[in-house]
Write an enzyme that holds these catalytic residues in place. Structure first.
Site, PDB file in Angstrom:
ATOM      1  N   LEU A 178       3.722   3.236  -6.301  1.00 14.18           N
ATOM      2  CA  LEU A 178       4.030   2.189  -7.277  1.00 14.18           C
ATOM      3  C   LEU A 178       3.774   0.809  -6.693  1.00 14.18           C
ATOM      4  CD1 LEU A 178       7.394   3.577  -8.652  1.00 14.18           C
ATOM      5  CD2 LEU A 178       5.258   3.387  -9.906  1.00 14.18           C
ATOM      6  N   GLY A 203       4.246  -1.638  -2.729  1.00 17.24           N
ATOM      7  CA  GLY A 203       4.742  -1.646  -1.355  1.00 17.24           C
ATOM      8  C   GLY A 203       5.060  -3.041  -0.942  1.00 17.24           C
ATOM      9  N   GLY A 204       5.948  -3.162  -0.027  1.00 16.95           N
ATOM     10  CA  GLY A 204       6.297  -4.475   0.487  1.00 16.95           C
ATOM     11  C   GLY A 204       6.243  -4.426   1.983  1.00 16.95           C
ATOM     12  N   VAL A 244       6.514   2.330  -2.040  1.00 17.29           N
ATOM     13  CA  VAL A 244       7.387   2.900  -3.057  1.00 17.29           C
ATOM     14  C   VAL A 244       6.583   3.886  -3.901  1.00 17.29           C
ATOM     15  CG1 VAL A 244       8.904   2.402  -5.001  1.00 17.29           C
ATOM     16  CG2 VAL A 244       8.698   0.762  -3.136  1.00 17.29           C
ATOM     17  N   ASP A 295      14.346 -12.390  -0.023  1.00 11.35           N
ATOM     18  CA  ASP A 295      12.959 -12.144  -0.436  1.00 11.35           C
ATOM     19  C   ASP A 295      12.849 -12.148  -1.952  1.00 11.35           C
ATOM     20  OD1 ASP A 295      10.285 -11.709  -0.030  1.00 11.35           O
ATOM     21  OD2 ASP A 295      10.465  -9.568   0.383  1.00 11.35           O
TER      22      ASP A 295
END
Ligand SMILES: *[C@@H]1O[C@H](CO)[C@@H](O)[C@H](O)[C@H]1NC(C)=O
Ligand SMILES: *[C@@H]1O[C@H](CO)[C@@H](O)[C@H](O)[C@H]1NC(C)=O
Ligand SMILES: *[C@@H]1O[C@H](CO)[C@@H](O)[C@H](O)[C@H]1NC(C)=O
Ligand SMILES: *[C@@H]1O[C@H](CO)[C@@H](O)[C@H](O)[C@H]1NC(C)=O
Ligand SMILES: *[C@@H]1O[C@H](CO)[C@@H](O)[C@H](O)[C@H]1NC(C)=O
Ligand SMILES: *[C@@H]1O[C@H](CO)[C@@H](O)[C@H](O)[C@H]1NC(C)=O
Ligand SMILES: *[C@@H]1O[C@H](CO)[C@@H](O)[C@H](O)[C@H]1NC(C)=O
Ligand SMILES: *[C@@H]1O[C@H](CO)[C@@H](O)[C@H](O)[C@H]1NC(C)=O
Ligand SMILES: *[C@@H]1O[C@H](CO)[C@@H](O)[C@H](O)[C@H]1NC(C)=O
Length: 826
Positions: free
Chosen positions: A522, A524-525, A530, A648
């Site tokens: 889905l 990503g960070g 994710v 964040d």
């Protein structure tokens, strides 16, 4: 109970390191004929910012270089090297001195090259010709290291006369105040060139230089000849190709041309900021900023953004694969020419054949071809017009011993002679499917080895399968399986009850199955990717339903199981309608995962900026989102047992539920990830635009940092576009460059308009004025208050909610001073 600031670890880190101020007082900053620099000695700039001395890159085993590095950070970071390509083998005998003979600055010592004798020699010199040095008493010149990182050689007769300076001879790094360009009087260029590898500062394959034809454009060159990236020309405000680079919150970049020079220089807005731009081993120009809170360099920006856009980064026969780590791979039948270089991220040596081609003078050969699909073909092919079919193309290649590969597509045959470069792996989903394959020539034995390896793999799999079946059979026989099942169940109920948290505990297998082996990413960070998944949930009556979940696989989390469980169970208790809910977790050795409820409507960035499908969130929806996010933050800051600073806040972390209500995601990460947090935070391009100034200046972080980020997000919700994209994209339809030139950073321009009282200009033009004027004014003023430089001047999130609800009046805000630097409000 007073709120416990969970980010305290970071704040403490920031406090525990204070640069030694005494150093400057006791250490000299100059080298002269009377006072040479010997052995380990260093000189330090007046305020202790930079150090000049000899250093040895880690792992270079006894090779020494004259270098300049930062004096006020604990990680030795070299910005300049004198004797790049001629190292010394010994420190003790080394001496940096002003030559009494001609006044040049010179480094004398034992050269490390094998051919050199055992007597000291000059390995590096400022190398000014005697005509450009003052004739009277040249030996009285002095070399001084300045707080900008510039090493200057000053005329002994007149110390305001700079004879030579390191800023005229950069290595691989540009620091603020330094320049890249051309000295028109001497014809010298200020070019940065990458190191050869992590241990060797000798000039590598990549360089950045201003257009030799005289334009203001900068080129990135491979092997000093082949351009692989260009900046675009200077528009007067930005380089056309990279407006975001100049849209910089840290420094003001300007290109200046005079009769004497043309050059680009960065000037810091706040000279306490530590930042550098380095042409990396990967051929990318990367900007880093030092974040005191984490005591580490944070990646900020890169050009080109995609690694595989760097020409021939993987050397001869290498394959650049954006999705692999490292990006460079060797094709089947090949191996790195130098394993050692390869591990040092020096891929320039490329790959070589594991077994040589069998090619006879008379053209007979047993070689064959291996098709490589979904690749971007290398450049510099030779067309063979005579070959009309694939078979003819193949035989044309086989006939010539120097032919390494061929391709046949659309009725055309092309071959590659000698080494080829810049082969790239593509993926079908990047729209590259159907791209003509490359037929790579391999020797008979090379092909045989590949076939055997392939067979071996299949064989293994069969064996493994057989074993699995056998084991299953054994298990089915005994009661052991029943036992194991009971133990498993007992463990599960035990762990899900721990600490009264209602979180479910999942095994790695559960989540792998739920996410179909992590196939549907889905997003990503900084903390990991994710994945979407579906889990079975037991209902009260034993019936089961499925629920959609988002599984976050945490990366590089080195935390013990027990600590992780404690942190996670605290997170599980944080529940609010405007927060994404944590449902469960998995802690299986190094595999740590969090399971969240799935948000079907994606994230705010997609909603606001996504697509040109004409969809445009209404003002009502936008205002609802602003309020929802603000309320979620109030809960995090004040409503929980412990104060949680999100750290964040950005549109990517604001998700939308079925009813389009905003839900804040990714909270609590600072505590979970600990020390690595701010590293993870800023590795993502663009994040830094939301970071409060205290992140970069090294002050402790408070909840007001979230208020700042929230203010930045408010501006984006109001305008419907990224702050970094300048204003006017939706409005006048002017071209990108002009928009960027108009105002590089939206909030600055917007803040000006808000102060002038012209809030209508700030709203998304796509709304066509369909806004509630009072709400718009409130939102604009709140946003502007939120992004004030001083934490004390920013409201609390509770005040923000009151202001947005219209409970309290919001006074006209001042324009934030720091941002004002960015663009003159014309
Ligand atoms: C340089 O420093 C190292 C360690 O700090 C020391 O072992 C060595 O003796 C020094 N060499 C000279 C020439 O001062
Ligand atoms: C000085 O410059 C000349 C050419 O201008 C070059 O040949 C020589 O190698 C240089 N010497 C040093 C020590 O850098
Ligand atoms: C020293 O040099 C500067 C610039 O190079 C010049 O302006 C100044 O007149 C010189 N001073 C003397 C005393 O020569
Ligand atoms: C410089 O100009 C010449 C002639 O106009 C052209 O052939 C060359 O490609 C140009 N070089 C660059 C780097 O643009
Ligand atoms: C780089 O260029 C030089 C000459 O400019 C050439 O001799 C050398 O072979 C080139 N290197 C590669 C790897 O092509
Ligand atoms: C910062 O810049 C100002 C002028 O812009 C200068 O006066 C001051 O000395 C500088 N401070 C440091 C620490 O370099
Ligand atoms: C080419 O040379 C090889 C030995 O090098 C020999 O076996 C083969 O028969 C020759 N083929 C032709 C067509 O001459
Ligand atoms: C093989 O190709 C190279 C490069 O095109 C050419 O120079 C050479 O003459 C060719 N050799 C033969 C035997 O055709
Ligand atoms: C950036 O620097 C240029 C040249 O020094 C100056 O004219 C301009 O006003 C500066 N811009 C800002 C926003 O400080």
């Amino acid at each position: 109970m007073p709120p416990i600031i969970i980010i305290a670890t970071l704040a403490l880190l920031a406090l525990s390191y204070a640069p030694a101020p005494a150093a400057a007082a006791t250490t000299a900053d100059a080298v002269s004929a009377r006072r040479p620099l010997r052995g380990n000695d260093t000189i330090v700039s007046a305020q202790g910012k930079f150090v000049l001395g000899l250093f040895s890159p880690a792992g270079s085993s006894g090779r020494f270089y004259l270098g300049i590095w930062y004096g006020n950070i604990p990680v030795q970071t070299v910005i300049w090297v004198g004797n790049r390509a001629s190292p010394l083998s010994d420190v003790a005998s080394a001496e940096l001195r002003v030559s009494a003979h001609d006044g040049n600055l010179e480094l004398v010592g034992l050269a490390a090259s094998p051919s050199s004798s055992s007597t000291p020699s000059v390995v590096w010199s400022s190398n000014m010709s005697s005509t450009s040095l003052p004739s009277s008493s040249p030996g009285s010149n002095t070399a001084v290291i300045r707080d900008t990182g510039n090493l200057v050689l000053l005329d002994g007769g007149n110390s305001s006369n700079v004879l030579w300076q390191s800023f005229d001879h950069p290595t691989d790094t540009q620091v603020p105040e330094a320049w890249l360009g051309e000295n028109k009087l001497t014809g010298e260029y200020q070019t940065v060139t990458s190191w050869r590898n992590a241990q060797d500062p000798a000039p590598g394959m990549f360089s950045d230089t201003v257009d030799p034809n005289g334009s203001s454009e900068f080129f990135f060159l491979w092997n000093r000849s082949r351009t692989y990236w260009r900046s675009g020309v200077w528009t007067g405000r930005v380089f056309a190709g990279v407006p975001e680079a100049t849209n910089n919150v840290l420094f003001n970049q300007t290109y200046v041309e005079t009769p004497a020079y043309r050059r680009v220089t960065d000037v810091l807005y706040d000279n306490a900021t530590i930042t550098r731009t380095v042409l990396d081993l990967t051929g990318q120009m990367k900007q880093y900023v030092w974040v005191p809170a984490s005591q580490s360099w944070q990646f900020f920006w890169a050009a080109p953004t995609v690694q595989c856009d760097v020409y021939a980064v993987c050397g001869a026969f290498g394959v650049c694969d954006q999705r692999s780590q490292p990006s460079c791979q060797c094709p089947p039948g090949f191996a790195p020419a130098s394993e050692r270089d390869w591990t040092l991220s020096d891929w320039s040596g490329g790959c070589r054949r594991s077994s040589p081609l069998a090619c006879a003078r008379n053209g007979s050969t047993t070689d064959g071809f291996l098709p490589l699909n979904d690749v971007k073909l290398p450049d510099d092919s030779v067309a063979v017009s005579a070959a009309q079919s694939e078979a003819e193309c193949e035989s044309a290649c086989l006939k010539n011993c120097s032919c390494q590969a061929y391709t046949f597509s659309g009725g055309g045959c092309a071959v590659w002679h000698g080494e080829f470069r810049n082969l790239q792996q593509l993926y079908s989903d990047s729209g590259a499917s159907g791209s003509p394959g490359l037929y790579l020539r391999l020797s008979e034995s090379g092909l045989r080895d590949l076939r055997n390896a392939e067979k071996g793999k299949k064989g293994d799999r069969t064996l493994w399968l057989a074993l699995g079946i056998a084991l299953a059979g054994v298990a089915a026989l005994g009661a052991s399986s029943f036992l194991a099942w009971r133990i498993l169940l007992a463990r599960r109920s035990m762990s899900s009850n721990e600490k009264g948290s209602s979180l479910a505990v999942y095994s790695y297998g559960d989540l792998r199955a739920a996410t179909k082996n992590f196939s549907q990413r889905l997003g990503g960070g900084g903390f990991g990717s994710v994945y979407r998944g579906v889990l079975k949930q037991k209902g009260k009556k034993g019936d089961s339903a499925t629920i959609q979940v988002a599984v976050k696989k945490l990366e590089s989390l080195r935390q013990g199981d027990k600590q992780f469980r404690t942190e996670v169970s605290t997170l599980g208790q944080i529940q609010h309608v405007n927060l994404v809910r944590l449902l469960g977790f998995c802690s299986a050795g190094d595999d740590k995962m969090l399971v969240y409820e799935y948000m079907p409507n994606g994230s705010l960035d997609g909603y606001l900026f996504g697509g040109d499908s004409g969809s445009c969130p209404s003002w009502r929806d936008r205002y609802g989102i602003m309020l929802g996010v603000a309320r979620g933050l109030v809960y995090l800051h004040d409503g929980c047992h412990e104060c949680i600073i999100h750290c964040d806040i950005k549109p990517e972390n604001i998700l939308l539920d079925e009813g389009m209500s905003p839900r804040i995601a990714d909270f609590g990460m600072a505590k979970l990830v600990g020390r690595d947090f701010s590293r993870a935070l800023t590795t993502m391009r663009g994040t830094i635009g939301y970071l409060a100034p205290e992140w970069i200046s090294g002050q402790p972080i408070s909840a007001k940092a979230d208020v700042y980020s929230f203010g930045m997000v408010l501006f984006e919700i109001i305008s419907g576009q990224r702050n970094s994209e300048g204003h006017g994209r939706h409005g006048n339809g002017g071209d990108e460059v002009e928009a960027a030139g108009c105002s590089a950073f939206f909030p600055v321009w917007a803040a000006g308009k808000v102060v002038e009282g012209d809030v209508g200009a700030v709203a998304d033009a796509r709304l066509r004025g369909e806004v509630k004027a009072d709400e718009l004014e409130r939102a604009c003023r709140v946003a502007c208050w939120c992004i004030q430089d001083q934490e004390a001047h920013r409201p609390t999130m509770a005040q923000v909610v009151q202001a947005l609800e219209g409970v309290v009046r919001v006074h006209a805000p001042p324009v934030p001073r720091r941002l004002q630097h960015l663009v003159s409000l014309t």
